[in-house]
Scaffold this motif. Structure first.
Motif, PDB file in Angstrom:
ATOM      1  N   ALA A 157      50.272  38.170  45.526  1.00  0.00           N
ATOM      2  CA  ALA A 157      50.858  37.197  44.528  1.00  0.00           C
ATOM      3  C   ALA A 157      49.952  37.266  43.634  1.00  0.00           C
ATOM      4  N   SER A 158      49.136  36.374  43.103  1.00  0.00           N
ATOM      5  CA  SER A 158      47.799  36.476  42.358  1.00  0.00           C
ATOM      6  C   SER A 158      46.634  36.564  43.047  1.00  0.00           C
ATOM      7  N   LEU A 159      45.813  36.960  42.424  1.00  0.00           N
ATOM      8  CA  LEU A 159      44.405  37.004  43.001  1.00  0.00           C
ATOM      9  C   LEU A 159      43.672  35.671  43.115  1.00  0.00           C
ATOM     10  N   PRO A 160      43.226  35.497  44.368  1.00  0.00           N
ATOM     11  CA  PRO A 160      42.337  34.162  44.683  1.00  0.00           C
ATOM     12  C   PRO A 160      40.984  34.351  43.994  1.00  0.00           C
ATOM     13  N   ALA A 161      40.555  33.204  43.890  1.00  0.00           N
ATOM     14  CA  ALA A 161      39.204  33.177  43.424  1.00  0.00           C
ATOM     15  C   ALA A 161      38.063  33.362  44.904  1.00  0.00           C
ATOM     16  N   THR A 162      37.124  34.186  44.595  1.00  0.00           N
ATOM     17  CA  THR A 162      36.400  34.597  45.771  1.00  0.00           C
ATOM     18  C   THR A 162      35.475  33.227  46.282  1.00  0.00           C
ATOM     19  N   HIS A 163      35.615  33.066  47.543  1.00  0.00           N
ATOM     20  CA  HIS A 163      35.008  31.972  48.207  1.00  0.00           C
ATOM     21  C   HIS A 163      34.132  32.570  49.363  1.00  0.00           C
ATOM     22  N   PRO A 164      32.826  32.377  49.100  1.00  0.00           N
ATOM     23  CA  PRO A 164      31.653  32.902  49.752  1.00  0.00           C
ATOM     24  C   PRO A 164      31.934  32.638  51.531  1.00  0.00           C
ATOM     25  N   ALA A 165      32.738  31.467  51.759  1.00  0.00           N
ATOM     26  CA  ALA A 165      33.039  31.208  53.262  1.00  0.00           C
ATOM     27  C   ALA A 165      33.840  32.138  54.045  1.00  0.00           C
ATOM     28  N   THR A 166      34.747  32.846  53.105  1.00  0.00           N
ATOM     29  CA  THR A 166      35.572  33.637  53.481  1.00  0.00           C
ATOM     30  C   THR A 166      35.052  35.105  54.003  1.00  0.00           C
ATOM     31  N   ALA A 167      34.024  35.315  53.332  1.00  0.00           N
ATOM     32  CA  ALA A 167      33.278  36.533  53.616  1.00  0.00           C
ATOM     33  C   ALA A 167      32.374  36.375  54.824  1.00  0.00           C
ATOM     34  N   SER A 168      32.654  35.699  55.827  1.00  0.00           N
ATOM     35  CA  SER A 168      31.769  35.472  57.136  1.00  0.00           C
ATOM     36  C   SER A 168      32.114  36.520  57.829  1.00  0.00           C
ATOM     37  N   LEU A 169      32.973  37.239  57.883  1.00  0.00           N
ATOM     38  CA  LEU A 169      33.535  38.564  58.454  1.00  0.00           C
ATOM     39  C   LEU A 169      32.713  39.681  58.039  1.00  0.00           C
ATOM     40  N   ARG A 170      31.739  39.579  57.173  1.00  0.00           N
ATOM     41  CA  ARG A 170      30.798  40.560  56.764  1.00  0.00           C
ATOM     42  C   ARG A 170      31.686  41.999  56.354  1.00  0.00           C
ATOM     43  N   ASP A 171      32.752  41.680  55.789  1.00  0.00           N
ATOM     44  CA  ASP A 171      33.470  43.138  55.273  1.00  0.00           C
ATOM     45  C   ASP A 171      32.466  43.455  54.250  1.00  0.00           C
ATOM     46  N   SER A 172      32.411  44.608  53.920  1.00  0.00           N
ATOM     47  CA  SER A 172      31.638  45.345  52.764  1.00  0.00           C
ATOM     48  C   SER A 172      32.413  45.176  51.483  1.00  0.00           C
ATOM     49  N   GLY A 173      33.580  44.464  51.426  1.00  0.00           N
ATOM     50  CA  GLY A 173      34.386  44.698  50.415  1.00  0.00           C
ATOM     51  C   GLY A 173      34.291  43.514  49.505  1.00  0.00           C
ATOM     52  N   ARG A 174      35.056  43.418  48.224  1.00  0.00           N
ATOM     53  CA  ARG A 174      34.950  41.951  47.473  1.00  0.00           C
ATOM     54  C   ARG A 174      36.281  41.600  47.408  1.00  0.00           C
ATOM     55  N   ALA A 175      36.774  40.394  47.002  1.00  0.00           N
ATOM     56  CA  ALA A 175      37.916  39.930  46.634  1.00  0.00           C
ATOM     57  C   ALA A 175      38.730  40.489  45.533  1.00  0.00           C
ATOM     58  N   ASP A 176      37.614  40.398  44.402  1.00  0.00           N
ATOM     59  CA  ASP A 176      38.252  40.760  43.281  1.00  0.00           C
ATOM     60  C   ASP A 176      38.221  42.342  42.803  1.00  0.00           C
ATOM     61  N   CYS A 177      37.911  43.328  43.788  1.00  0.00           N
ATOM     62  CA  CYS A 177      37.674  44.699  43.393  1.00  0.00           C
ATOM     63  C   CYS A 177      37.802  45.656  44.841  1.00  0.00           C
ATOM     64  N   LEU A 178      38.436  46.444  44.457  1.00  0.00           N
ATOM     65  CA  LEU A 178      38.586  47.680  45.510  1.00  0.00           C
ATOM     66  C   LEU A 178      37.922  48.859  45.052  1.00  0.00           C
ATOM     67  N   ARG A 179      37.124  49.430  45.755  1.00  0.00           N
ATOM     68  CA  ARG A 179      36.486  50.666  45.583  1.00  0.00           C
ATOM     69  C   ARG A 179      37.365  51.854  46.385  1.00  0.00           C
ATOM     70  N   TYR A 180      37.522  52.886  45.663  1.00  0.00           N
ATOM     71  CA  TYR A 180      38.076  54.042  46.079  1.00  0.00           C
ATOM     72  C   TYR A 180      37.807  55.440  45.635  1.00  0.00           C
ATOM     73  N   GLN A 181      38.103  56.511  46.115  1.00  0.00           N
ATOM     74  CA  GLN A 181      37.869  57.906  45.942  1.00  0.00           C
ATOM     75  C   GLN A 181      39.444  58.361  45.218  1.00  0.00           C
ATOM     76  N   GLY A 182      39.275  59.029  44.265  1.00  0.00           N
ATOM     77  CA  GLY A 182      40.484  59.551  43.425  1.00  0.00           C
ATOM     78  C   GLY A 182      40.664  61.039  43.720  1.00  0.00           C
ATOM     79  N   LEU A 183      41.593  61.632  43.297  1.00  0.00           N
ATOM     80  CA  LEU A 183      41.756  63.260  43.474  1.00  0.00           C
ATOM     81  C   LEU A 183      41.727  63.903  41.848  1.00  0.00           C
ATOM     82  N   ALA A 184      41.431  64.676  41.779  1.00  0.00           N
ATOM     83  CA  ALA A 184      41.200  65.547  40.176  1.00  0.00           C
ATOM     84  C   ALA A 184      42.764  65.848  40.096  1.00  0.00           C
ATOM     85  N   GLY A 185      43.132  65.429  38.877  1.00  0.00           N
ATOM     86  CA  GLY A 185      44.089  65.902  38.345  1.00  0.00           C
ATOM     87  C   GLY A 185      45.238  64.925  38.996  1.00  0.00           C
ATOM     88  N   ILE A 186      45.143  64.108  39.831  1.00  0.00           N
ATOM     89  CA  ILE A 186      46.274  63.612  40.484  1.00  0.00           C
ATOM     90  C   ILE A 186      46.219  61.731  40.094  1.00  0.00           C
TER      91      ILE A 186
END
Length: 348
Positions: free
Chosen positions: A22-51
């Motif tokens: 639904a909409s993006l939530p604000a980042t809450h530091p306590a939520t990151a206790s699971l120690r995932d390397s990601g962020r709440a506001d941004c997802l890193r990814y690899q693309g494909l050339a020309g795709i």
């Protein structure tokens, strides 16, 4: 009889990768206790050339905001993309469902959240030979070489299930040598006789079909019918640490898939070309100009059990009983997809 490591497989070309166990939530530091390397506001990814990936399409359509996507480079293969997402170098990945199954069976904590590709009457992978050759039937491929984009992945599964369906024995199938060839040079490798046959998908198949000296023996659509074969995965830890972000990402991407499924193809092609030209990655627009359909057969990429179960007999045949025996629901979740039904979509 198992067909695990008995067949010889060779690598031709510089760029290839073996299939990997639904909409993006604000980042809450306590939520990151699971120690995932990601962020709440941004997802890193690899693309494909020309795709244009469907998350990229969602971003261009304005569905992804305020969540951001961070392109970190291009991938070399589906298995490599899975590896990057699993290890936390990126936050989502895309690959053949069989590779996802193998990875999860080996203990990777990921799940497919959307179907992003497959086979339909307009878009499919196909096995090609030269018309000048004598190859016309599945039995003609015994002892021959076939080029594939990645070993132990979708093309290999397609070939072996095709040969099994046409009555070849284990020994006859094992006599065929698979050669990993970068898709951009696969057709030329066939023309120059470096292989006897190649599997071509997407734009490479569309280009090959325009050449009168090549013959298509069969397609994934002919073998499987209309079906989803590829999915987008997220780490379990990301979904647990940032559930609202995971939901927003999945919903936005599902909306983009639905848009492409229901928009006239000419309009889709024009928009894909616009995206490629404006992201300034020095890419060809040929894949976008050759786009015919999403090849996703369920609205919004809703995943069905058969999207994974259809490949389990292949793993059983190869002796991988664990991957073959896990319930199909082990590999995916539709929890974040706004589409909650298996509505089949016919390409326009």
């Amino acid at each position: 009889m198992s067909n695990s490591l008995t067949r010889r497989s060779f690598i031709l070309g510089a760029t290839t990768s073996l299939g990997l166990l639904a909409s993006l939530p604000a980042t809450h530091p306590a939520t990151a206790s699971l120690r995932d390397s990601g962020r709440a506001d941004c997802l890193r990814y690899q693309g494909l050339a020309g795709i244009v990936l469907y998350p990229e399409l969602a971003d261009a359509l304005g569905y992804m905001a305020p969540l951001k996507l961070e392109w970190v480079g291009n991938t070399t293969s589906g298995p490599q993309d899975l590896q990057a997402a699993t290890t936390g170098d990126t936050d989502f990945g895309e690959a053949f469902n069989g590779a996802i199954m193998k990875l999860i069976a080996a203990g990777a904590a990921v799940k497919a959240v959307l179907a992003y590709g497959g086979a339909d009457k307009l878009t499919s992978g196909g096995i090609f030979v030269r018309k000048a050759s004598s190859l016309r039937t599945p039995r003609d491929l015994i002892g021959k070489t076939i080029g594939v984009n990645t070993l132990m992945a979708e093309h290999e599964c397609f070939i072996e299930q095709y040969l099994q369906a046409n009555g070849l024995t284990d020994a006859e199938i094992r006599s065929i040598i698979l050669v990993a060839i970068p898709p951009v040079v696969a057709e030329q490798a066939l023309r120059h006789g470096r292989v006897d046959s190649v599997v071509l998908s997407n734009v490479f198949r569309e280009v090959a079909l325009q050449h009168n000296d090549l013959l298509e023996l069969t397609t994934e659509y002919a073998l499987y019918g209309a079906g989803n074969t590829d999915s987008i995965i997220l780490r379990n830890s990301y979904m647990e640490a940032w559930p609202q972000s995971a939901r927003h990402f999945t919903e936005a991407t599902a909306r983009a898939i639905s848009w492409a499924q229901t928009t006239p193809p000419d309009n889709v092609r024009k928009f894909l070309i616009h995206i490629i030209k404006n992201r300034n990655r020095g890419e060809s627009t040929l894949p976008a100009r050759s786009w015919r359909s999403t090849s996703v057969v369920t609205r919004g990429g809703y995943i069905r059990p058969e999207d994974f179960a259809r490949f389990q007999p292949w793993y059983a045949w190869r002796g991988d009983t664990r991957t073959a025996s896990l319930p199909a629901g082990t590999f995916y979740t539709n929890a974040f997809n706004p589409e909650q039904g298996t509505q089949v979509v016919t390409p326009l």
